[in-house]
Design a protein around this motif. Structure first.
Motif, PDB file in Angstrom:
ATOM      1  N   ASN A 261       9.040   5.652  12.629  1.00 16.21           N
ATOM      2  CA  ASN A 261       8.772   6.466  11.430  1.00 16.21           C
ATOM      3  C   ASN A 261       7.780   7.497  11.605  1.00 16.21           C
ATOM      4  O   ASN A 261       6.889   6.938  12.527  1.00 16.21           O
ATOM      5  N   ARG A 262       7.927   8.771  11.451  1.00 12.00           N
ATOM      6  CA  ARG A 262       6.613   9.549  11.647  1.00 12.00           C
ATOM      7  C   ARG A 262       5.436   9.369  11.106  1.00 12.00           C
ATOM      8  O   ARG A 262       4.242   9.662  11.409  1.00 12.00           O
ATOM      9  N   MET A 263       5.462   8.446  10.232  1.00  7.37           N
ATOM     10  CA  MET A 263       4.055   7.712   9.820  1.00  7.37           C
ATOM     11  C   MET A 263       2.945   7.173  10.952  1.00  7.37           C
ATOM     12  O   MET A 263       1.825   7.263  10.834  1.00  7.37           O
TER      13      MET A 263
ATOM     14  N   GLU B 286      -3.873   6.380   2.309  1.00  7.67           N
ATOM     15  CA  GLU B 286      -3.591   5.154   2.711  1.00  7.67           C
ATOM     16  C   GLU B 286      -4.932   4.664   3.611  1.00  7.67           C
ATOM     17  O   GLU B 286      -5.352   3.305   3.235  1.00  7.67           O
TER      18      GLU B 286
ATOM     19  N   SER C 289       0.644   8.847  18.407  1.00  6.60           N
ATOM     20  CA  SER C 289       0.963   7.468  18.199  1.00  6.60           C
ATOM     21  C   SER C 289      -0.073   6.711  18.991  1.00  6.60           C
ATOM     22  O   SER C 289      -0.227   7.086  20.404  1.00  6.60           O
TER      23      SER C 289
ATOM     24  N   ARG D 188       7.391  18.152   7.212  1.00  3.16           N
ATOM     25  CA  ARG D 188       7.457  16.631   7.335  1.00  3.16           C
ATOM     26  C   ARG D 188       6.239  16.085   7.660  1.00  3.16           C
ATOM     27  O   ARG D 188       5.648  15.024   7.108  1.00  3.16           O
TER      28      ARG D 188
ATOM     29  N   ALA E  65       1.186  10.288  11.986  1.00  2.00           N
ATOM     30  CA  ALA E  65       0.371  10.678  10.838  1.00  2.00           C
ATOM     31  C   ALA E  65      -0.801   9.645  10.727  1.00  2.00           C
ATOM     32  O   ALA E  65      -1.903  10.263  10.661  1.00  2.00           O
ATOM     33  N   ARG E  66      -0.598   8.517  10.763  1.00  2.00           N
ATOM     34  CA  ARG E  66      -1.942   7.420  10.877  1.00  2.00           C
ATOM     35  C   ARG E  66      -2.573   7.613  11.921  1.00  2.00           C
ATOM     36  O   ARG E  66      -3.978   7.846  12.232  1.00  2.00           O
TER      37      ARG E  66
ATOM     38  N   GLN F  38       3.486  15.986   4.842  1.00  2.00           N
ATOM     39  CA  GLN F  38       3.736  15.052   3.777  1.00  2.00           C
ATOM     40  C   GLN F  38       3.190  13.849   4.139  1.00  2.00           C
ATOM     41  O   GLN F  38       2.686  13.010   3.513  1.00  2.00           O
ATOM     42  N   ALA F  39       3.660  13.494   5.566  1.00  2.00           N
ATOM     43  CA  ALA F  39       3.193  12.214   6.022  1.00  2.00           C
ATOM     44  C   ALA F  39       1.621  11.923   6.320  1.00  2.00           C
ATOM     45  O   ALA F  39       1.104  11.146   5.955  1.00  2.00           O
TER      46      ALA F  39
ATOM     47  N   ALA G  82       0.201  11.197   2.834  1.00  2.00           N
ATOM     48  CA  ALA G  82       0.244   9.517   2.567  1.00  2.00           C
ATOM     49  C   ALA G  82      -0.540   8.763   3.393  1.00  2.00           C
ATOM     50  O   ALA G  82      -1.545   7.932   2.942  1.00  2.00           O
ATOM     51  N   ALA G  83      -0.784   9.318   4.743  1.00  2.00           N
ATOM     52  CA  ALA G  83      -1.882   8.585   5.743  1.00  2.00           C
ATOM     53  C   ALA G  83      -3.429   8.824   5.190  1.00  2.00           C
ATOM     54  O   ALA G  83      -4.039   7.897   5.438  1.00  2.00           O
TER      55      ALA G  83
END
Length: 244
Positions: free
Chosen positions: A213-215, A25, A104, A14, A218-219, A17-18, A21-22
């Protein structure tokens, strides 16, 4: 902005994949992604930084790959024990290493506030750490809960391992003064909920953080990895990145 080439370990999970995307981004790129059974070693030299969200048993090989390639590594793998922390410290003698139980930015600041509160409130204020995660999470308490508990313990100049209470059940007796309690909840699809409760005489202070959200993790990991690139060898934290 300089584009950073990322090597992601634990790519099919998970968080993997995040992370992809990050990375996109943030305007960076992936040079390689590997998962269980894969070997980052021969390919690590093509990357600027490695990000590891795999498993504790893979940590030694992943740190070794970073050392051979001479590149930084960010470690977000949970469930690490004393043996793994020894490996991290050893690797940091050769390359930049940033490990955290939570990437985070909000949680990083929360840990800072927990440290401040624990240092200023006396031992008559009991500390309890409450966390909830999705039903698939395999370790407990969470790495973030331990990070928050460690912040409180350090502020009070006590050892967390010998002053930690978790899994209370049955006739436990009265709460031992100076301990830090942990409570764990699991269910549904909760990305992450953490609260640190300071319970004093006739008043209570609660510091809380909710991950929607786990994003967010990731960010934070991508930001940390980009920041770590170019740093000298050593052990780094999210606090270092935020200047706390």
């Amino acid at each position: 902005m300089t584009q950073v080439q990322f090597g992601v370990i634990g790519y099919k999970g998970r968080m993997g994949q995040a992370l992809e995307a990050a990375i996109v981004e943030a305007g960076h790129a992936m040079c390689i992604g590997v998962d269980a059974g894969g070997n980052i070693g021969p390919l690590a030299g093509q990357c600027d930084v490695l990000v590891d969200f795999s498993a504790p048993e893979a940590l030694s090989a992943n740190l070794g790959a970073a050392r051979v390639a001479g590149i930084p590594i960010v470690v977000g793998t949970t469930g690490l024990g004393e043996a793994e922390f020894v490996l991290l410290a050893d690797a940091a003698k050769a390359v930049p290493v940033l490990q955290s139980g939570n990437f985070s930015l909000g949680v990083t600041l929360m840990a800072h506030l927990v440290r401040e509160a624990a240092a200023r409130l006396g031992p008559d204020w009991d500390i309890e750490v409450l966390e909830m995660h999705h039903r698939q999470k395999v370790d407990a308490p969470s790495g973030t809960a331990k990070l928050l508990g460690k912040a409180a313990a350090e502020a009070r100049r006590i050892d967390l391992a010998s002053n930690m209470e978790s899994g209370r059940h049955g006739m436990t007796g009265a709460r031992r003064e100076g301990t830090i309690g942990f409570a764990t909840l699991r269910g549904g699809t909760v990305a992450g909920e953490h609260s640190v409760i300071f319970a004093g005489p006739e008043e209570r202070l609660t510091l809380s953080h909710s991950a929607e959200n786990r994003m967010i993790f990731a960010r934070g990991a991508v930001k940390a990895a980009a920041w770590l690139t170019g740093k000298p060898a050593g052990r780094y934290t999210m606090n270092d990145m935020l200047g706390l």
